[in-house]
Design a protein around this motif. Sequence first.
Motif, mmCIF file in Angstrom:
data_model
loop_
_atom_site.group_PDB
_atom_site.id
_atom_site.type_symbol
_atom_site.label_atom_id
_atom_site.label_comp_id
_atom_site.label_asym_id
_atom_site.label_seq_id
_atom_site.Cartn_x
_atom_site.Cartn_y
_atom_site.Cartn_z
ATOM 1 N N ASN A 29 -6.468 -69.157 -16.953
ATOM 2 C CA ASN A 29 -5.649 -69.722 -15.889
ATOM 3 C C ASN A 29 -4.525 -68.803 -15.434
ATOM 4 O O ASN A 29 -3.620 -69.226 -14.704
ATOM 5 C CB ASN A 29 -5.092 -71.097 -16.273
ATOM 6 N N VAL A 30 -4.598 -67.536 -15.837
ATOM 7 C CA VAL A 30 -3.692 -66.503 -15.328
ATOM 8 C C VAL A 30 -4.500 -65.395 -14.662
ATOM 9 O O VAL A 30 -4.202 -64.994 -13.533
ATOM 10 C CB VAL A 30 -2.802 -65.935 -16.449
ATOM 11 N N LEU A 31 -5.518 -64.920 -15.341
ATOM 12 C CA LEU A 31 -6.406 -63.892 -14.787
ATOM 13 C C LEU A 31 -7.805 -64.434 -14.477
ATOM 14 O O LEU A 31 -8.503 -63.876 -13.630
ATOM 15 C CB LEU A 31 -6.503 -62.715 -15.753
ATOM 16 N N ILE A 32 -8.190 -65.480 -15.187
ATOM 17 C CA ILE A 32 -9.475 -66.158 -14.962
ATOM 18 C C ILE A 32 -9.205 -67.657 -14.993
ATOM 19 O O ILE A 32 -8.508 -68.146 -15.882
ATOM 20 C CB ILE A 32 -10.490 -65.824 -16.081
ATOM 21 N N GLU A 33 -9.746 -68.391 -14.064
ATOM 22 C CA GLU A 33 -9.614 -69.843 -14.125
ATOM 23 C C GLU A 33 -10.408 -70.386 -15.318
ATOM 24 O O GLU A 33 -11.520 -69.923 -15.600
ATOM 25 C CB GLU A 33 -10.100 -70.486 -12.827
ATOM 26 N N TRP A 34 -9.798 -71.339 -16.007
ATOM 27 C CA TRP A 34 -10.447 -71.976 -17.163
ATOM 28 C C TRP A 34 -10.338 -73.483 -16.968
ATOM 29 O O TRP A 34 -9.289 -74.085 -17.188
ATOM 30 C CB TRP A 34 -9.772 -71.534 -18.457
ATOM 31 N N GLN A 35 -11.441 -74.096 -16.484
ATOM 32 C CA GLN A 35 -11.432 -75.501 -16.112
ATOM 33 C C GLN A 35 -12.717 -76.194 -16.606
ATOM 34 O O GLN A 35 -13.604 -76.517 -15.816
ATOM 35 C CB GLN A 35 -11.311 -75.646 -14.587
ATOM 36 N N PRO A 36 -12.846 -76.431 -17.911
ATOM 37 C CA PRO A 36 -14.063 -77.091 -18.407
ATOM 38 C C PRO A 36 -14.323 -78.447 -17.771
ATOM 39 O O PRO A 36 -15.473 -78.803 -17.486
ATOM 40 C CB PRO A 36 -13.798 -77.215 -19.907
ATOM 41 N N GLU A 37 -13.255 -79.230 -17.568
ATOM 42 C CA GLU A 37 -13.436 -80.553 -16.978
ATOM 43 C C GLU A 37 -14.040 -80.449 -15.578
ATOM 44 O O GLU A 37 -14.917 -81.252 -15.219
ATOM 45 C CB GLU A 37 -12.105 -81.304 -16.936
ATOM 46 N N ARG A 38 -13.588 -79.487 -14.820
ATOM 47 C CA ARG A 38 -14.127 -79.305 -13.465
ATOM 48 C C ARG A 38 -15.613 -78.975 -13.518
ATOM 49 O O ARG A 38 -16.409 -79.486 -12.724
ATOM 50 C CB ARG A 38 -13.357 -78.188 -12.758
ATOM 51 N N PHE A 39 -15.998 -78.125 -14.467
ATOM 52 C CA PHE A 39 -17.407 -77.789 -14.617
ATOM 53 C C PHE A 39 -18.237 -79.027 -14.950
ATOM 54 O O PHE A 39 -19.256 -79.299 -14.312
ATOM 55 C CB PHE A 39 -17.590 -76.726 -15.709
ATOM 56 N N ARG A 54 11.458 -61.950 -22.283
ATOM 57 C CA ARG A 54 11.503 -62.455 -20.916
ATOM 58 C C ARG A 54 10.175 -63.169 -20.651
ATOM 59 O O ARG A 54 9.121 -62.720 -21.111
ATOM 60 C CB ARG A 54 11.674 -61.314 -19.908
ATOM 61 N N THR A 55 10.221 -64.245 -19.898
ATOM 62 C CA THR A 55 9.014 -65.039 -19.698
ATOM 63 C C THR A 55 8.911 -65.547 -18.273
ATOM 64 O O THR A 55 9.905 -65.624 -17.543
ATOM 65 C CB THR A 55 8.994 -66.265 -20.644
ATOM 66 N N HIS A 56 7.669 -65.899 -17.912
ATOM 67 C CA HIS A 56 7.401 -66.524 -16.609
ATOM 68 C C HIS A 56 6.295 -67.548 -16.799
ATOM 69 O O HIS A 56 5.187 -67.196 -17.205
ATOM 70 C CB HIS A 56 6.965 -65.473 -15.586
ATOM 71 N N LEU A 57 6.598 -68.821 -16.512
ATOM 72 C CA LEU A 57 5.579 -69.863 -16.564
ATOM 73 C C LEU A 57 4.687 -69.722 -15.341
ATOM 74 O O LEU A 57 5.140 -69.899 -14.209
ATOM 75 C CB LEU A 57 6.218 -71.249 -16.606
ATOM 76 N N PHE A 58 3.433 -69.388 -15.572
ATOM 77 C CA PHE A 58 2.506 -69.072 -14.484
ATOM 78 C C PHE A 58 2.033 -70.348 -13.796
ATOM 79 O O PHE A 58 1.441 -71.222 -14.419
ATOM 80 C CB PHE A 58 1.301 -68.302 -15.033
ATOM 81 N N LYS A 59 2.309 -70.421 -12.489
ATOM 82 C CA LYS A 59 1.809 -71.526 -11.670
ATOM 83 C C LYS A 59 0.977 -71.014 -10.495
ATOM 84 O O LYS A 59 0.527 -71.803 -9.671
ATOM 85 C CB LYS A 59 2.973 -72.367 -11.167
ATOM 86 N N GLY A 60 0.785 -69.709 -10.461
ATOM 87 C CA GLY A 60 0.006 -69.068 -9.412
ATOM 88 C C GLY A 60 0.421 -67.622 -9.305
ATOM 89 O O GLY A 60 1.537 -67.245 -9.686
ATOM 90 N N PRO A 61 -0.456 -66.761 -8.786
ATOM 91 C CA PRO A 61 -0.162 -65.328 -8.768
ATOM 92 C C PRO A 61 0.986 -64.944 -7.841
ATOM 93 O O PRO A 61 1.664 -63.943 -8.087
ATOM 94 C CB PRO A 61 -1.483 -64.693 -8.319
ATOM 95 N N ASP A 62 1.237 -65.726 -6.796
ATOM 96 C CA ASP A 62 2.320 -65.369 -5.881
ATOM 97 C C ASP A 62 3.676 -65.430 -6.580
ATOM 98 O O ASP A 62 4.516 -64.537 -6.413
ATOM 99 C CB ASP A 62 2.322 -66.292 -4.661
#
Length: 206
Positions: A12-22, A180-188
């Motif tokens: 979910n940062v470099l590759i989407e990981w969504q088992p439920e969606r599958f 230092r950290t960043h909570l990823f919510k999208g690449p932008d």
Amino acid sequence: MTIQAVIFDIGNVLIEWQPERFYDSVIGEDRRRALFSEVDLNGMNLEVDRGAPFAQSVHDLAAKHPKWDAEIKMWHDRWIEMASPQIDHSVRLMAALQAKGTPVFSLTNFGVDTYDRAAQDYPFMRQFNRDFISGHMRVIKPDPTIYQRLEEESGLRGENLIFTDDRSENIAAAQMRGWRTHLFKGPDGWAKRLVTEGVLTESEAA
């Protein structure tokens, strides 16, 4: 202090990981809800991330739940469909950092076998400057040990590191060590943070 390495989670940062969606797309949402309520697929996957063998783990779970045999085995046989697609902008950010000479590390909850499988489809997974993969390390985020080992093996710590992850508990564990950290919510948003930190320009982060 100067940032000396940028650390990426993968799922979910470099590759989407969504088992439920599958599963929703294959067996429908109602049946998927029943499956996930009766079978601890996510728990099994965490054991794989800790280093358990992938195929055996899936097949052992299927043997315990014969009603769901076919659906459980999809976790192995169609796994790459759950780990897709690649998040292109994030991959570009990784490449842009490395082009400027900034080391990029992975810090990911990923099984040994599943990582090798994913790397066949996503070549960037073989291009990190350093890999910190839970399946090899036998410990998963947010256990403090995995962060400590990254520090020890890289020789870097605290504000020399900036880390992005999509899970708040993993971010909190890194913050406890002064990263230092960043909570990823999208690449932008991640791109803007890297610009703010001065490691990329706006054009490089596009």
